[in-house]
Write an enzyme that holds these catalytic residues in place. Structure first.
Site, PDB file in Angstrom:
ATOM      1  N   GLU A  42      59.572  35.663  39.997  1.00  0.00           N
ATOM      2  CA  GLU A  42      58.538  35.816  38.961  1.00  0.00           C
ATOM      3  C   GLU A  42      57.504  34.693  39.032  1.00  0.00           C
ATOM      4  OE1 GLU A  42      58.382  36.318  34.077  1.00  0.00           O
ATOM      5  OE2 GLU A  42      60.074  35.295  35.034  1.00  0.00           O
ATOM      6  N   LYS A 115      55.467  43.436  31.820  1.00  0.00           N
ATOM      7  CA  LYS A 115      56.726  43.010  31.219  1.00  0.00           C
ATOM      8  C   LYS A 115      56.842  43.489  29.776  1.00  0.00           C
ATOM      9  CE  LYS A 115      59.438  38.711  30.869  1.00  0.00           C
ATOM     10  NZ  LYS A 115      59.407  37.269  31.259  1.00  0.00           N
ATOM     11  N   CYS A 152      62.352  39.433  34.468  1.00  0.00           N
ATOM     12  CA  CYS A 152      63.074  38.362  33.792  1.00  0.00           C
ATOM     13  C   CYS A 152      63.718  38.799  32.474  1.00  0.00           C
ATOM     14  CB  CYS A 152      62.164  37.155  33.611  1.00  0.00           C
ATOM     15  SG  CYS A 152      63.077  35.604  33.369  1.00  0.00           S
TER      16      CYS A 152
END
Length: 288
Positions: A42, A115, A152
């Site tokens: 990331e 995300k 993540c």
């Protein structure tokens, strides 16, 4: 269909060009060993700037269509015939997102994922920088299989993995940046990895996670990233892993068609009862 996949792990600096060069060299090495889907961590083009709130860091964001990072890795993907999910700090109009594009083996941009789950807390001030993703969960049909992407913090939510698998993903990829947990009194790594191995086992699907390593400092803050990038098979067993400090990569081969047959054999998707799951979305004490 047997496919070799790769995880990578590296430290990052404040030098944009050096980070890109290091990541490119990782991709080249993986490709030369036969990997066709290669996962980079990331926000690898810079330090993890989310340690602290700093308005100047918004200047690091790039527009997708004009991103030098994406254009560079489109050329790399085309040169080596590999699939590359590329994480980047996206500017879109007046909004900012923690985003990722999937580049196919011919260099084509297959689409964008933003995300979904945005964390906040000491050393992880992401809500200051990023709006919540508005793309929904995405599965990308690549030359080498259908890949589902989470970024993540997404990896802590079983809904992420289940929805991606329901949408047809054959493998799940999680680029991540996780390290010091100032509010915890113990090492969070086993919990982090066990959570994702559970996703693999519950959905009968391989899971890849690529993390960063090294100490990164910001004004009044520092973090040590924990590494331990890994590949889990469809049973949730870790088949490849790295340690806390090494930079490099690991490669593993999967037969995605055979795994799909195994997923059918288990029957967990056949026996789902979506009509019973409304409390996931609309729970209230009145339901008790």
């Amino acid at each position: 269909m047997k496919i070799k996949v790769a995880i990578t792990q590296m430290s990052c600096s404040s030098n944009y060009e050096e980070n890109i060069k290091k990541a490119t060299e990782m991709v080249e090495k993986c490709a030369k060993e036969g990997a066709k889907i290669i996962l980079i961590q990331e926000l690898f083009s810079n330090l993890y700037f989310c340690q602290v709130e700093d308005y100047d860091k918004f200047g690091l964001a790039e527009e997708r269509k004009n991103s030098p990072l994406i254009k560079h890795f489109q050329e790399v993907a085309k040169k080596y015939g590999v699939v590359l999910p590329i994480s980047f700090f996206e500017k879109s109009g007046a909004n900012y997102f923690n985003s990722l594009v999937v580049i196919d083996a011919d260099g084509k941009d297959l689409g964008l994922y933003r995300k979904t789950h945005i964390p906040t807390g000491q050393c992880y001030e992401e809500k200051f920088y990023f709006s919540p993703g508005d793309t929904g969960f995405k599965v990308f049909k690549t030359k080498y299989g259908k890949v589902g992407i989470g970024i993540c913090w997404d990896q802590w939510f079983p809904e992420t993995a289940r929805i991606l698998t329901l949408k047809g993903a054959e493998i799940l990829l999680f680029p991540t940046a996780i390290g010091s947990e100032p509010v915890l009194v113990r090492d969070s790594m086993p919990h982090w990895r066990n959570t994702m191995c559970g996703h693999a086992a519950a959905n009968i699907i391989p899971v890849l996670a690529s993390n960063r390593v090294g100490e990164e400092k910001a004004p009044g803050s520092s973090m040590v990233f924990q590494g331990f990038s890994f590949i889990a098979d469809q049973h949730g067993e870790v088949v490849e892993e790295m340690d806390r400090v090494e930079e490099g990569y690991r490669i593993h081969e999967f037969d995605l068609k055979e795994i799909d047959k195994e997923r059918v054999d288990w029957g967990v998707f056949r026996d789902r009862r979506p009509e019973c799951y409304s409390p996931l979305v609309h729970y209230s004490e009145e339901d008790e």
